[in-house]
Motif scaffolding. Structure first.
Motif, PDB file in Angstrom:
ATOM      1  N   ARG A 113       0.895  -1.127   0.011  1.00 37.16           N
ATOM      2  CA  ARG A 113       0.037  -0.184   0.122  1.00 37.16           C
ATOM      3  C   ARG A 113       0.967   1.256   0.023  1.00 37.16           C
ATOM      4  NH1 ARG A 113      -3.270  -3.408   3.459  1.00 37.16           N
ATOM      5  NH2 ARG A 113      -2.091  -2.377   5.201  1.00 37.16           N
ATOM      6  N   LEU A 114       2.221   1.234   0.839  1.00 35.21           N
ATOM      7  CA  LEU A 114       2.950   2.369   0.734  1.00 35.21           C
ATOM      8  C   LEU A 114       3.389   2.517  -0.674  1.00 35.21           C
ATOM      9  CD1 LEU A 114       4.603   4.514   2.105  1.00 35.21           C
ATOM     10  CD2 LEU A 114       6.394   2.693   2.831  1.00 35.21           C
ATOM     11  N   ASP A 115       3.952   1.346  -1.358  1.00 35.67           N
ATOM     12  CA  ASP A 115       4.225   1.627  -2.796  1.00 35.67           C
ATOM     13  C   ASP A 115       3.319   2.222  -3.540  1.00 35.67           C
ATOM     14  OD1 ASP A 115       6.629   1.235  -4.777  1.00 35.67           O
ATOM     15  OD2 ASP A 115       5.232  -0.206  -5.602  1.00 35.67           O
ATOM     16  N   TYR A 116       1.883   1.870  -3.208  1.00 41.97           N
ATOM     17  CA  TYR A 116       0.923   2.119  -4.292  1.00 41.97           C
ATOM     18  C   TYR A 116       0.567   3.793  -4.223  1.00 41.97           C
ATOM     19  CZ  TYR A 116      -3.785   2.858  -5.736  1.00 41.97           C
ATOM     20  OH  TYR A 116      -5.005   3.642  -6.215  1.00 41.97           O
ATOM     21  N   VAL A 117       0.734   4.150  -2.841  1.00 41.51           N
ATOM     22  CA  VAL A 117       0.353   5.580  -2.502  1.00 41.51           C
ATOM     23  C   VAL A 117       1.493   6.535  -2.941  1.00 41.51           C
ATOM     24  CG1 VAL A 117       1.247   5.835   0.027  1.00 41.51           C
ATOM     25  CG2 VAL A 117      -1.016   6.757  -0.931  1.00 41.51           C
ATOM     26  N   LEU A 118       2.809   5.925  -3.068  1.00 42.83           N
ATOM     27  CA  LEU A 118       3.793   6.955  -3.349  1.00 42.83           C
ATOM     28  C   LEU A 118       3.824   7.006  -4.902  1.00 42.83           C
ATOM     29  CD1 LEU A 118       6.734   5.445  -1.086  1.00 42.83           C
ATOM     30  CD2 LEU A 118       5.659   7.810  -1.044  1.00 42.83           C
ATOM     31  N   ASN A 119       3.264   5.884  -5.698  1.00 47.33           N
ATOM     32  CA  ASN A 119       3.293   6.177  -7.141  1.00 47.33           C
ATOM     33  C   ASN A 119       2.217   7.175  -7.320  1.00 47.33           C
ATOM     34  OD1 ASN A 119       5.535   4.494  -8.132  1.00 47.33           O
ATOM     35  ND2 ASN A 119       4.245   2.310  -7.535  1.00 47.33           N
ATOM     36  N   PHE A 134       8.024  21.593   6.086  1.00 46.20           N
ATOM     37  CA  PHE A 134       8.269  22.586   4.857  1.00 46.20           C
ATOM     38  C   PHE A 134       7.631  22.224   3.686  1.00 46.20           C
ATOM     39  CE2 PHE A 134      11.586  22.689   8.031  1.00 46.20           C
ATOM     40  CZ  PHE A 134      12.073  24.057   8.025  1.00 46.20           C
ATOM     41  N   LEU A 135       6.888  21.300   3.584  1.00 48.35           N
ATOM     42  CA  LEU A 135       6.036  20.879   2.394  1.00 48.35           C
ATOM     43  C   LEU A 135       4.774  21.806   2.151  1.00 48.35           C
ATOM     44  CD1 LEU A 135       5.183  17.175   3.490  1.00 48.35           C
ATOM     45  CD2 LEU A 135       7.116  18.018   1.766  1.00 48.35           C
ATOM     46  N   SER A 136       4.620  21.942   0.854  1.00 48.95           N
ATOM     47  CA  SER A 136       3.598  22.893   0.330  1.00 48.95           C
ATOM     48  C   SER A 136       2.258  22.417   0.735  1.00 48.95           C
ATOM     49  CB  SER A 136       3.592  22.958  -1.044  1.00 48.95           C
ATOM     50  OG  SER A 136       2.881  21.743  -1.520  1.00 48.95           O
ATOM     51  N   GLY A 137       1.171  23.217   0.919  1.00 45.31           N
ATOM     52  CA  GLY A 137      -0.070  22.833   1.359  1.00 45.31           C
ATOM     53  C   GLY A 137      -0.648  21.343   0.505  1.00 45.31           C
ATOM     54  N   GLY A 138      -0.474  21.482  -0.551  1.00 46.15           N
ATOM     55  CA  GLY A 138      -0.859  20.274  -1.511  1.00 46.15           C
ATOM     56  C   GLY A 138      -0.134  18.924  -1.062  1.00 46.15           C
ATOM     57  N   GLN A 139       1.316  19.271  -1.024  1.00 47.08           N
ATOM     58  CA  GLN A 139       2.021  17.988  -0.378  1.00 47.08           C
ATOM     59  C   GLN A 139       1.738  17.512   1.039  1.00 47.08           C
ATOM     60  OE1 GLN A 139       5.777  20.140  -0.969  1.00 47.08           O
ATOM     61  NE2 GLN A 139       5.870  19.627  -3.108  1.00 47.08           N
ATOM     62  N   LYS A 140       1.316  18.511   1.673  1.00 55.45           N
ATOM     63  CA  LYS A 140       0.830  18.151   3.140  1.00 55.45           C
ATOM     64  C   LYS A 140      -0.547  17.394   3.097  1.00 55.45           C
ATOM     65  CE  LYS A 140       2.889  21.777   6.005  1.00 55.45           C
ATOM     66  NZ  LYS A 140       2.550  23.001   6.782  1.00 55.45           N
ATOM     67  N   GLN A 141      -1.341  17.748   2.010  1.00 54.29           N
ATOM     68  CA  GLN A 141      -2.423  17.059   1.796  1.00 54.29           C
ATOM     69  C   GLN A 141      -2.380  15.624   1.430  1.00 54.29           C
ATOM     70  OE1 GLN A 141      -5.851  18.653   2.698  1.00 54.29           O
ATOM     71  NE2 GLN A 141      -5.899  16.098   2.936  1.00 54.29           N
ATOM     72  N   MET A 142      -1.340  15.494   0.397  1.00 58.50           N
ATOM     73  CA  MET A 142      -1.267  14.140   0.037  1.00 58.50           C
ATOM     74  C   MET A 142      -0.525  13.355   1.144  1.00 58.50           C
ATOM     75  SD  MET A 142       0.457  15.545  -3.590  1.00 58.50           S
ATOM     76  CE  MET A 142      -0.140  16.740  -4.759  1.00 58.50           C
ATOM     77  N   LEU A 143       0.387  13.815   1.868  1.00 58.05           N
ATOM     78  CA  LEU A 143       0.793  13.212   3.037  1.00 58.05           C
ATOM     79  C   LEU A 143      -0.123  12.565   4.067  1.00 58.05           C
ATOM     80  CD1 LEU A 143       3.264  11.957   4.417  1.00 58.05           C
ATOM     81  CD2 LEU A 143       3.599  14.232   5.277  1.00 58.05           C
ATOM     82  N   ALA A 144      -1.130  13.424   4.202  1.00 63.56           N
ATOM     83  CA  ALA A 144      -2.082  13.258   5.246  1.00 63.56           C
ATOM     84  C   ALA A 144      -3.222  12.198   4.532  1.00 63.56           C
ATOM     85  CB  ALA A 144      -3.112  14.466   5.336  1.00 63.56           C
ATOM     86  N   ILE A 145      -3.519  12.039   3.341  1.00 61.54           N
ATOM     87  CA  ILE A 145      -4.260  10.977   2.810  1.00 61.54           C
ATOM     88  C   ILE A 145      -3.435   9.451   2.900  1.00 61.54           C
ATOM     89  CG2 ILE A 145      -5.316  10.399   0.613  1.00 61.54           C
ATOM     90  CD1 ILE A 145      -6.071  13.191   0.000  1.00 61.54           C
ATOM     91  N   ALA A 146      -2.188   9.901   2.297  1.00 68.69           N
ATOM     92  CA  ALA A 146      -1.455   8.590   2.405  1.00 68.69           C
ATOM     93  C   ALA A 146      -1.169   7.976   3.740  1.00 68.69           C
ATOM     94  CB  ALA A 146       0.057   8.995   1.952  1.00 68.69           C
TER      95      ALA A 146
END
Length: 234
Positions: A113-119, A134-146
């Motif tokens: 699942r980790l590999d899937y979400v990183l792709n 230091f992530l952008s707002g969009g990157q933080k959102q992606m990380l939160a979902i991941a």
């Protein structure tokens, strides 16, 4: 049969009666969208499901088991992931550390699942060693979902994923949730009707702490009167 069933729940925050009769059902494999104006009770509904705001009355069942009296960690262990409105990213930890802290297990399915979400979110792979703060707002959102996705969760509760994001990032998040829906079920709280209507299968409108309307998303897209009355949009 509903994966999640919320029946006439009432929730207080201190002396304030926030939810006064919220009911909805979530079918497996669908994106169910909770709509309503700011302050209607949508976020409190998700927090009530997770046990973060105790339910005063009514019931919440997940896979036909009552969960509304369970502590939050028990609800999470049942297979419900939560992406809060403020994302909840640990600013002092790297992307890698944020994801590892979130993992309940380090077994092969989790790593898959980790590999899937990183792709799905290549920015996370790119900034693997960058601190969350230091992530952008969009990157933080992606990380939160991941972080919610890496565990074996059959249901994800995602609160306002487009909030504060640039349109191009909203499209990316929208596409990602659309793809994830092939593997999990989603309850989405979203103010951006373009995004909500693009990925939602069914909707429930919450107004002043009560469920006031529901149906298939396609019907709402075609009903300007209903949208204008409850959501203030044409």
């Amino acid at each position: 049969m509903a994966l999640l069933k919320v029946s006439n729940i009432e929730t207080y925050i201190e002396q304030y009666h926030i939810l006064q009769g919220v009911s909805f059902e979530v079918k497996k494999g669908e994106v169910t969208v909770l709509l309503g104006r700011n302050g209607a009770g949508k976020t409190t509904t998700l927090r009530s499901i997770m046990g973060l705001n105790p339910v005063k009355s009514g019931t919440i069942t997940y896979k036909e088991q009552d969960i509304h009296k369970m502590p939050t960690y028990h609800v999470a262990n049942k297979g419900i992931g939560y992406v809060p409105e403020d994302q909840g990213v640990f600013g002092g930890l790297t992307v890698e550390e944020n994801l590892k802290v979130a993992m309940k297990k380090k077994d092969d399915p989790t790593l898959e699942r980790l590999d899937y979400v990183l792709n799905l979110f290549p920015d996370l792979k790119k900034f693997w060693h960058k601190k969350g703060g230091f992530l952008s707002g969009g990157q933080k959102q992606m990380l939160a979902i991941a972080r919610a996705y890496v565990n074996d969760n059959e249901l994800l509760l995602i609160d306002e994923p487009s909030k504060g994001l640039a349109p191009i990032i909203v499209e990316k998040v929208m596409e990602s949730i659309q793809e994830m829906k092939q593997k999990t079920t989603v309850v989405l709280v979203e103010q951006n009707f373009m995004m909500a209507s693009g990925i939602g299968d069914s909707f429930y409108i919450i107004d002043d702490g009560k469920t006031v309307h529901s149906g298939r998303m396609q019907d709402l897209k075609e009903d300007e009167t209903l949208r204008r009355h409850y959501l203030g949009i044409a």
